[in-house]
Design a protein around this motif. Structure first.
Motif, mmCIF file in Angstrom:
data_model
loop_
_atom_site.group_PDB
_atom_site.id
_atom_site.type_symbol
_atom_site.label_atom_id
_atom_site.label_comp_id
_atom_site.label_asym_id
_atom_site.label_seq_id
_atom_site.Cartn_x
_atom_site.Cartn_y
_atom_site.Cartn_z
ATOM 1 N N GLU A 214 1.066 -1.113 -0.078
ATOM 2 C CA GLU A 214 -0.067 -0.079 0.001
ATOM 3 C C GLU A 214 0.664 1.211 -0.200
ATOM 4 O O GLU A 214 2.107 1.150 0.304
ATOM 5 C CB GLU A 214 -0.864 0.018 1.331
ATOM 6 N N SER A 215 0.438 2.171 -0.252
ATOM 7 C CA SER A 215 1.181 3.561 -0.492
ATOM 8 C C SER A 215 -0.181 4.909 -0.324
ATOM 9 O O SER A 215 -1.282 4.617 -0.472
ATOM 10 C CB SER A 215 1.849 3.903 -1.756
ATOM 11 N N THR A 216 0.494 5.895 0.067
ATOM 12 C CA THR A 216 -0.490 7.019 0.455
ATOM 13 C C THR A 216 -0.580 7.695 -0.952
ATOM 14 O O THR A 216 0.330 7.967 -2.027
ATOM 15 C CB THR A 216 0.117 8.205 1.391
ATOM 16 N N CYS A 217 -1.935 7.877 -1.296
ATOM 17 C CA CYS A 217 -2.200 8.488 -2.555
ATOM 18 C C CYS A 217 -2.784 9.903 -2.362
ATOM 19 O O CYS A 217 -3.945 10.050 -1.791
ATOM 20 C CB CYS A 217 -3.088 7.642 -3.494
ATOM 21 N N THR A 218 -2.322 10.924 -2.755
ATOM 22 C CA THR A 218 -2.782 12.221 -2.883
ATOM 23 C C THR A 218 -3.916 12.507 -3.755
ATOM 24 O O THR A 218 -3.967 11.774 -4.720
ATOM 25 C CB THR A 218 -1.657 13.458 -2.848
ATOM 26 N N ARG A 219 -4.450 13.763 -3.764
ATOM 27 C CA ARG A 219 -5.424 13.967 -4.745
ATOM 28 C C ARG A 219 -4.918 14.183 -6.015
ATOM 29 O O ARG A 219 -5.309 13.694 -7.261
ATOM 30 C CB ARG A 219 -6.226 15.337 -4.210
#
Length: 279
Positions: A214-219
């Motif tokens: 998983e990873s953080t996805c910005t707008r």
């Protein structure tokens, strides 16, 4: 991601050759692949006698995202890509790329330790592709086709899917399944890939590998990626803008970012012997 995993996706050539419309965005926005997967493939390749580095062919190399990951491990990588625009960007990254579909590509006697396809094997005829891979792989070489299956949080996926259905009411896609990464939606694709490998007569029994991450996805990152997905690459600019506006609003409501979950699945097999020439 496959635009329609249940159909004969490899025959949808207009979609297959639409990703180069914005090659730099494609390279920037598309996710990379788990290092554990890349290392496992590279480590399992037999190696070329008397030469340094495993020799890897990347089928549907695109801009060379996966190819560069194999290069970083010391592999000697070349690519085959039907879209000249993507191939030209890959060449700017220093990759040797032939412009052709894999089925029509002439290997000119070259042999490889691994044949890989990252997010691309669904654009290849599964039977003809596996037979060709068997011909160009050394004994013990590995064929590995793999995909990043995305899973957006339900809150974001539901809102974005609703926007897509409103803007694209006649589109032949299950946007909900596409965004929530339902592996069931890929079941037919994985089965066809495995069956093609079996039919080629050149491989041991196919295996399925899975890597969860998983990873953080910005707008901004998600809005940059959406136009590179097969469901949207041919969408008119005004319609794409409407989809992105709705998607951006959904992510803003979640605080401007979300955790993207991935299941990277590989269908892979070791070459035992080359089938009789018929392709």
């Amino acid at each position: 991601m496959p635009t329609n995993p249940h159909g004969e996706v490899h025959r949808q050539r207009q979609v297959a050759e639409s990703f180069g419309a914005d090659a730099e965005r494609y390279d920037r926005a598309r996710p990379r692949y788990p290092e554990d997967l890349v290392e496992r493939i590279a480590a399992g390749a037999p190696g070329s006698p008397g030469t340094p580095g495993k020799r890897v062919l990347d089928v549907g190399t695109g801009t060379g995202i996966a190819a560069r990951q194999f290069q970083a491990l010391g592999c000697r990588v070349s690519g085959v890509e039907p879209d000249l625009r993507l191939a030209e960007l890959a060449r700017r990254f220093g990759l040797a790329v032939d412009v052709a579909t894999f089925e029509d590509w002439d290997p000119a006697g070259r042999q490889y330790d691994a044949v890989v396809a990252a997010q691309a094997w669904h654009w290849v005829d599964p039977a003809a592709g596996a037979a060709k891979a068997a011909r160009i792989l050394r004994p013990g070489g590995r064929l590995a086709a793999f995909w990043n299956v995305i899973h957006l949080p339900a809150e974001a996926a539901d809102a974005i899917a609703e926007v897509c259905r409103r803007v694209m009411p006649d589109a032949p896609f299950d946007f909900g399944a596409m965004l929530t990464g339902a592996l069931d939606g890929y079941r037919t694709l994985f089965a066809k890939t495995s069956d093609g490998i079996r039919e080629s007569g050149g491989f041991a029994e196919p295996e399925r590998w899975r890597f969860d991450w998983e990873s953080t996805c910005t707008r901004d990152a998600w809005l940059d990626r959406m136009p590179t997905l097969g469901a949207f690459t041919r969408l008119p600019p005004d319609k794409m803008a409407e989809v992105l506006d709705g998607a951006g609003s959904a992510i803003d409501a979640m605080g401007g970012s979300f955790t993207m979950r991935y299941a990277t699945v590989a269908i892979t097999a070791v070459r035992t012997h080359a089938p009789t020439p018929d392709v």
